[in-house]
Write a protein that holds these residues in place. Structure first.
Motif, mmCIF file in Angstrom:
data_model
loop_
_atom_site.group_PDB
_atom_site.id
_atom_site.type_symbol
_atom_site.label_atom_id
_atom_site.label_comp_id
_atom_site.label_asym_id
_atom_site.label_seq_id
_atom_site.Cartn_x
_atom_site.Cartn_y
_atom_site.Cartn_z
ATOM 1 N N GLU A 7 56.987 19.793 -16.521
ATOM 2 C CA GLU A 7 56.503 18.477 -16.965
ATOM 3 C C GLU A 7 56.787 18.174 -18.433
ATOM 4 N N PRO A 8 56.625 19.123 -19.364
ATOM 5 C CA PRO A 8 56.973 18.800 -20.753
ATOM 6 C C PRO A 8 58.450 18.426 -20.923
ATOM 7 N N VAL A 9 59.316 19.112 -20.201
ATOM 8 C CA VAL A 9 60.749 18.810 -20.268
ATOM 9 C C VAL A 9 60.997 17.423 -19.681
ATOM 10 N N ARG A 10 60.381 17.167 -18.535
ATOM 11 C CA ARG A 10 60.557 15.879 -17.874
ATOM 12 C C ARG A 10 60.099 14.730 -18.778
ATOM 13 N N ARG A 11 58.968 14.873 -19.410
ATOM 14 C CA ARG A 11 58.455 13.812 -20.303
ATOM 15 C C ARG A 11 59.408 13.555 -21.461
ATOM 16 N N ARG A 12 59.925 14.627 -22.081
ATOM 17 C CA ARG A 12 60.861 14.438 -23.196
ATOM 18 C C ARG A 12 62.159 13.793 -22.716
ATOM 19 N N LEU A 13 62.646 14.199 -21.539
ATOM 20 C CA LEU A 13 63.865 13.603 -21.002
ATOM 21 C C LEU A 13 63.659 12.139 -20.631
ATOM 22 N N GLU A 14 62.489 11.795 -20.119
ATOM 23 C CA GLU A 14 62.201 10.393 -19.805
ATOM 24 C C GLU A 14 62.301 9.531 -21.057
ATOM 25 N N SER A 15 61.845 10.050 -22.185
ATOM 26 C CA SER A 15 61.967 9.316 -23.449
ATOM 27 C C SER A 15 63.429 9.107 -23.823
ATOM 28 N N VAL A 16 64.235 10.122 -23.604
ATOM 29 C CA VAL A 16 65.665 10.015 -23.902
ATOM 30 C C VAL A 16 66.319 8.985 -22.981
ATOM 31 N N VAL A 17 65.968 9.018 -21.704
ATOM 32 C CA VAL A 17 66.536 8.072 -20.738
ATOM 33 C C VAL A 17 66.198 6.635 -21.123
ATOM 34 N N GLU A 123 77.036 31.368 -16.156
ATOM 35 C CA GLU A 123 77.160 29.940 -15.888
ATOM 36 C C GLU A 123 76.056 29.470 -14.943
ATOM 37 N N LEU A 124 75.485 28.319 -15.285
ATOM 38 C CA LEU A 124 74.565 27.597 -14.418
ATOM 39 C C LEU A 124 75.142 26.196 -14.264
ATOM 40 N N ARG A 125 75.354 25.763 -13.024
ATOM 41 C CA ARG A 125 75.957 24.446 -12.759
ATOM 42 C C ARG A 125 74.996 23.589 -11.950
ATOM 43 N N ALA A 126 75.120 22.276 -12.162
ATOM 44 C CA ALA A 126 74.323 21.331 -11.378
ATOM 45 C C ALA A 126 75.113 20.056 -11.146
ATOM 46 N N ALA A 127 74.941 19.505 -9.957
ATOM 47 C CA ALA A 127 75.398 18.146 -9.692
ATOM 48 C C ALA A 127 74.186 17.256 -9.959
ATOM 49 N N LEU A 128 74.388 16.198 -10.718
ATOM 50 C CA LEU A 128 73.288 15.309 -11.078
ATOM 51 C C LEU A 128 73.292 14.143 -10.101
ATOM 52 N N ALA A 147 71.956 38.392 -20.797
ATOM 53 C CA ALA A 147 71.078 37.227 -20.688
ATOM 54 C C ALA A 147 71.577 36.218 -19.653
ATOM 55 N N ALA A 148 71.592 36.623 -18.387
ATOM 56 C CA ALA A 148 72.008 35.718 -17.315
ATOM 57 C C ALA A 148 70.954 34.633 -17.123
ATOM 58 N N PHE A 149 71.357 33.513 -16.522
ATOM 59 C CA PHE A 149 70.398 32.461 -16.202
ATOM 60 C C PHE A 149 69.467 32.957 -15.101
ATOM 61 N N THR A 150 68.199 32.667 -15.246
ATOM 62 C CA THR A 150 67.193 33.153 -14.309
ATOM 63 C C THR A 150 66.925 32.116 -13.214
ATOM 64 N N PRO A 151 66.338 32.548 -12.102
ATOM 65 C CA PRO A 151 65.938 31.590 -11.070
ATOM 66 C C PRO A 151 64.956 30.540 -11.611
ATOM 67 N N ALA A 152 64.075 30.928 -12.513
ATOM 68 C CA ALA A 152 63.129 29.962 -13.088
ATOM 69 C C ALA A 152 63.863 28.898 -13.902
ATOM 70 N N GLU A 153 64.899 29.297 -14.630
ATOM 71 C CA GLU A 153 65.679 28.323 -15.392
ATOM 72 C C GLU A 153 66.450 27.395 -14.450
ATOM 73 N N ALA A 154 66.977 27.958 -13.368
ATOM 74 C CA ALA A 154 67.656 27.126 -12.379
ATOM 75 C C ALA A 154 66.678 26.139 -11.748
ATOM 76 N N ASP A 155 65.440 26.561 -11.537
ATOM 77 C CA ASP A 155 64.419 25.661 -10.995
ATOM 78 C C ASP A 155 64.153 24.489 -11.934
ATOM 79 N N VAL A 156 64.123 24.754 -13.236
ATOM 80 C CA VAL A 156 63.915 23.677 -14.206
ATOM 81 C C VAL A 156 65.051 22.672 -14.124
ATOM 82 N N VAL A 157 66.274 23.165 -14.119
ATOM 83 C CA VAL A 157 67.433 22.258 -14.056
ATOM 84 C C VAL A 157 67.408 21.473 -12.742
#
Length: 194
Positions: A7-17, A123-128, A147-157
């Motif tokens: 949620e904190p990430v989402r709120r900051r991104l909403e401001s950017v959008v 590498e962590l990839r996403a289709a938006l 320092a590979a990308f973790t499942p939790a980080e993939a969940d955030v993306v």
């Protein structure tokens, strides 16, 4: 592994959008926000033509453009792991290369032929995607090391990918509106199919 609060990430991104930024400024601001929660050493955000799925442009951070043709061959010609078109068709359009390659990223031709040039290993990839339409792509990279990308980080993306897609679309509309008002050069990305 513990989850990461989204949620904190989402709120900051909403401001950017909602900020009405042009496409490049939007991507830079969105990467800044995302990088606070999912750290990365390099990134590439690519805009897509929603009708064809072809890349129409990119904003890169700490990556060279010298090998763009090679990258496109790996993306559109060769069969590889985590292709953006494949990710766009998944319910969860995010993939971590090491996981998708069965723990051996060398199974990916992209990894074998480009990662050393780029100076990255993970590498962590996403289709938006929003409302079933892919508007952009995102690739985050980390340098060599454990320092590979973790499942939790993939969940955030995965959780913010639709918002990032909306932001990409909004930035394109903002750029077009600015051009209509004479405040920016007309034009923008396009695809010509021959």
């Amino acid at each position: 592994m513990a989850s990461i609060p989204v949620e904190p990430v989402r709120r900051r991104l909403e401001s950017v959008v909602r900020a009405g930024l042009d496409p490049a400024a939007y991507v830079e601001a969105a990467l800044d926000v995302l990088g606070r929660t999912v750290p990365f050493d390099a990134a590439c955000h690519g805009t897509l033509d929603p009708a064809t799925g072809l890349l129409t442009g990119s904003v890169k951070r700490h990556l060279t453009s010298a090998y763009d043709e090679d990258f496109l061959v790996h993306e559109y010609v060769l069969d590889d792991v985590n292709l953006f078109a494949d990710l766009a068709g998944r319910p969860r359009p995010v993939g971590v290369l090491a996981e998708e390659a069965g723990g051996d990223p060398r199974r990916s031709s992209r990894y074998r032929e480009l990662f050393e040039i780029y100076g990255v290993e993970h590498e962590l990839r996403a289709a938006l995607v929003v409302a079933g339409v892919a508007w952009a792509t995102l690739a985050l990279y980390r340098e060599s090391g454990p320092a590979a990308f973790t499942p939790a980080e993939a969940d955030v993306v995965a959780a913010v990918a639709p918002l990032l897609a909306v932001g990409t679309r909004a930035a394109a509309v903002t750029a077009r509106a600015q051009a209509e008002l004479g405040r920016a050069e007309p034009g923008g990305p396009g695809v010509l199919v021959v």
